[in-house]
Design a protein around this motif. Structure first.
Motif, PDB file in Angstrom:
ATOM      1  N   PRO A 339      -7.464 -18.925  14.827  1.00  0.00           N
ATOM      2  CA  PRO A 339      -5.551 -18.464  13.971  1.00  0.00           C
ATOM      3  C   PRO A 339      -4.916 -18.090  15.135  1.00  0.00           C
ATOM      4  CG  PRO A 339      -7.648 -16.690  13.554  1.00  0.00           C
ATOM      5  CD  PRO A 339      -8.318 -18.174  15.080  1.00  0.00           C
ATOM      6  N   ALA A 340      -4.907 -17.703  16.047  1.00  0.00           N
ATOM      7  CA  ALA A 340      -4.457 -17.207  16.848  1.00  0.00           C
ATOM      8  C   ALA A 340      -3.251 -17.997  17.202  1.00  0.00           C
ATOM      9  CB  ALA A 340      -4.855 -15.333  18.265  1.00  0.00           C
ATOM     10  N   LYS A 341      -4.216 -19.568  18.009  1.00  0.00           N
ATOM     11  CA  LYS A 341      -4.019 -19.933  19.062  1.00  0.00           C
ATOM     12  C   LYS A 341      -3.258 -20.991  17.642  1.00  0.00           C
ATOM     13  CE  LYS A 341      -7.470 -20.754  22.674  1.00  0.00           C
ATOM     14  NZ  LYS A 341      -8.216 -21.635  23.343  1.00  0.00           N
ATOM     15  N   ALA A 342      -3.791 -21.039  16.994  1.00  0.00           N
ATOM     16  CA  ALA A 342      -2.320 -22.072  15.357  1.00  0.00           C
ATOM     17  C   ALA A 342      -1.517 -22.048  15.215  1.00  0.00           C
ATOM     18  CB  ALA A 342      -3.387 -22.330  14.042  1.00  0.00           C
ATOM     19  N   ILE A 343      -1.195 -20.199  15.480  1.00  0.00           N
ATOM     20  CA  ILE A 343       0.764 -19.303  15.363  1.00  0.00           C
ATOM     21  C   ILE A 343       1.258 -19.445  16.826  1.00  0.00           C
ATOM     22  CG2 ILE A 343       0.278 -19.440  12.580  1.00  0.00           C
ATOM     23  CD1 ILE A 343      -0.104 -16.415  13.613  1.00  0.00           C
TER      24      ILE A 343
END
Length: 379
Positions: A339-343
């Protein structure tokens, strides 16, 4: 300054043994050999992980409410503080408050609130997720059809001017949204996510080039996979699109999650889509005019339509391991790094490494939360 000792440190890639995490203020200072700690940092305060798993704090990119509150009902700092306080009990240290289909006034209020908060990350807020109203009536789920409409130039301007520091994700139905508007939003730094969409595979293929990179709650609220028409679900599986998925056993069968993970790997991340009953004894609530019941872990409208979830991130991780069959390492990545990479916040969140924010969770051997640190503070 303190050190977390006597645990298995998950740095975002692998578990490290014989290491400890040194925290200074709100950041991770270092990860060092435990037998070097006293020499390098004499008299440092030590916190015993009791042979548990030391992991990054969980990140939820789709959270409508919890702790008895809904963001749609009360777009205030107090609501965000209650949501954060509730989240921390379950190891979730960062989240995107999610505003579902509503009027322009509420969208603007939500943007203004996040813009006004210089300390938003201190209460766990990484930015805003606007989920609708620019979606498909046919795939609206619990969303109120009275508010559903096509994105126009004025609101595209308002939302894009806020930019990706304020609005992290906007969920739209590609078939109902002009490519030029998707492009404007994407170029402003906002992650454009397909969701609540009845689009065909081809319609998504045609619109993806304008900047669609994410998908909202894979399989739910989207055209299903068929061998002659792969639909939105097939497009997400096949294209370079990352997606959240609700791992509560109600929204998606565990076998479908297992299949999606085999195909998508690091493109698939855990979300809760949680609503107000989480952390309470509520039996029902109202979601933009729709009455939603909560019973036996399930949230549903009067017609049986699922209305958000009562999932928490720690239970999602546990379900990924015990029901889906992914490794503990991968389950943690699906709740942190992916999720960190997604945003695009993986430079500060989602890993335990020097310079990253000290959001840390200690899990016991049964994958239950024992301790939580938010911005370097033991909660």
């Amino acid at each position: 300054m303190f050190a977390i000792i006597n645990g298995k440190v998950f740095n975002g890639d692998i578990f490290l043994h014989g290491k400890c995490v040194v925290v200074k203020n709100n950041e991770i200072l270092n990860i060092i050999n435990e037998d070097e700690l006293d020499e390098r940092f004499p008299d440092i305060k030590k916190i015993d992980a009791e042979n548990g798993y030391i992991t990054p704090g969980f990140i939820d990119l789709q959270l409508n409410g919890c702790g008895g509150v809904l963001f749609n009902d009360s777009i205030t700092r107090e609501t965000l503080k209650i949501m954060n306080k509730t989240n921390l009990k379950y190891g979730c240290t960062s989240y995107l408050p999610t505003l579902i289909t509503t009027g322009d006034k509420n969208i603007i209020s939500a943007i203004n609130l996040i813009e006004s908060m210089d300390d938003k990350e201190e209460v766990g807020v990484l930015g805003l997720h606007i989920e609708g109203p620019y979606i498909s009536v046919k795939k609206k789920g619990i969303h109120n059809a009275d508010f559903i409409r096509e994105l126009d130039a004025d609101m595209t301007d308002v939302i894009s001017k806020a930019g990706g520091e304020i609005v992290k994700i906007i969920t739209i139905a590609p078939e109902n949204t002009k490519g030029e508007y998707i492009s404007v939003l994407s170029k402003s730094g906002i992650k454009v996510s397909l969701g609540h969409t009845n689009a065909t595979y081809k319609e998504i293929e045609d619109k993806k080039i304008y900047g669609i990179t994410l998908a909202t709650h894979l399989f739910n609220g989207m055209s299903s996979f068929n061998h002659r028409e792969p639909g939105a679900a097939g497009a997400v599986l096949d294209m370079d699109i990352s997606a959240g998925i609700i791992v509560d056993g109600f929204h998606v069968d565990y076998a479908a999650i297992r299949l999606a993970h085999k195909v998508m790997r690091e493109r698939l991340y855990l979300v809760t889509d949680a609503v107000s009953p989480v952390g309470t004894n509520m039996e029902y609530f109202y979601f933009e005019g729709n009455k939603v019941y909560y019973k036996d872990g399930k949230c549903f409208g009067e017609d049986g339509t699922l209305g958000g979830s009562a999932l928490t991130m720690d239970v999602g991780v546990k379900n990924l391991v015990e029901k889906v069959g992914v490794s503990l390492e991968e389950a943690i990545r699906m709740a942190t790094l992916y999720p960190a990479k997604a945003i695009s916040v993986e430079d500060r969140y989602g890993k335990l490494q020097p310079g990253h924010i000290a959001d840390i969770v200690i899990l016991n051997k049964n994958i239950q939360v024992e301790k939580v640190f938010s911005k370097g503070k033991l909660i």
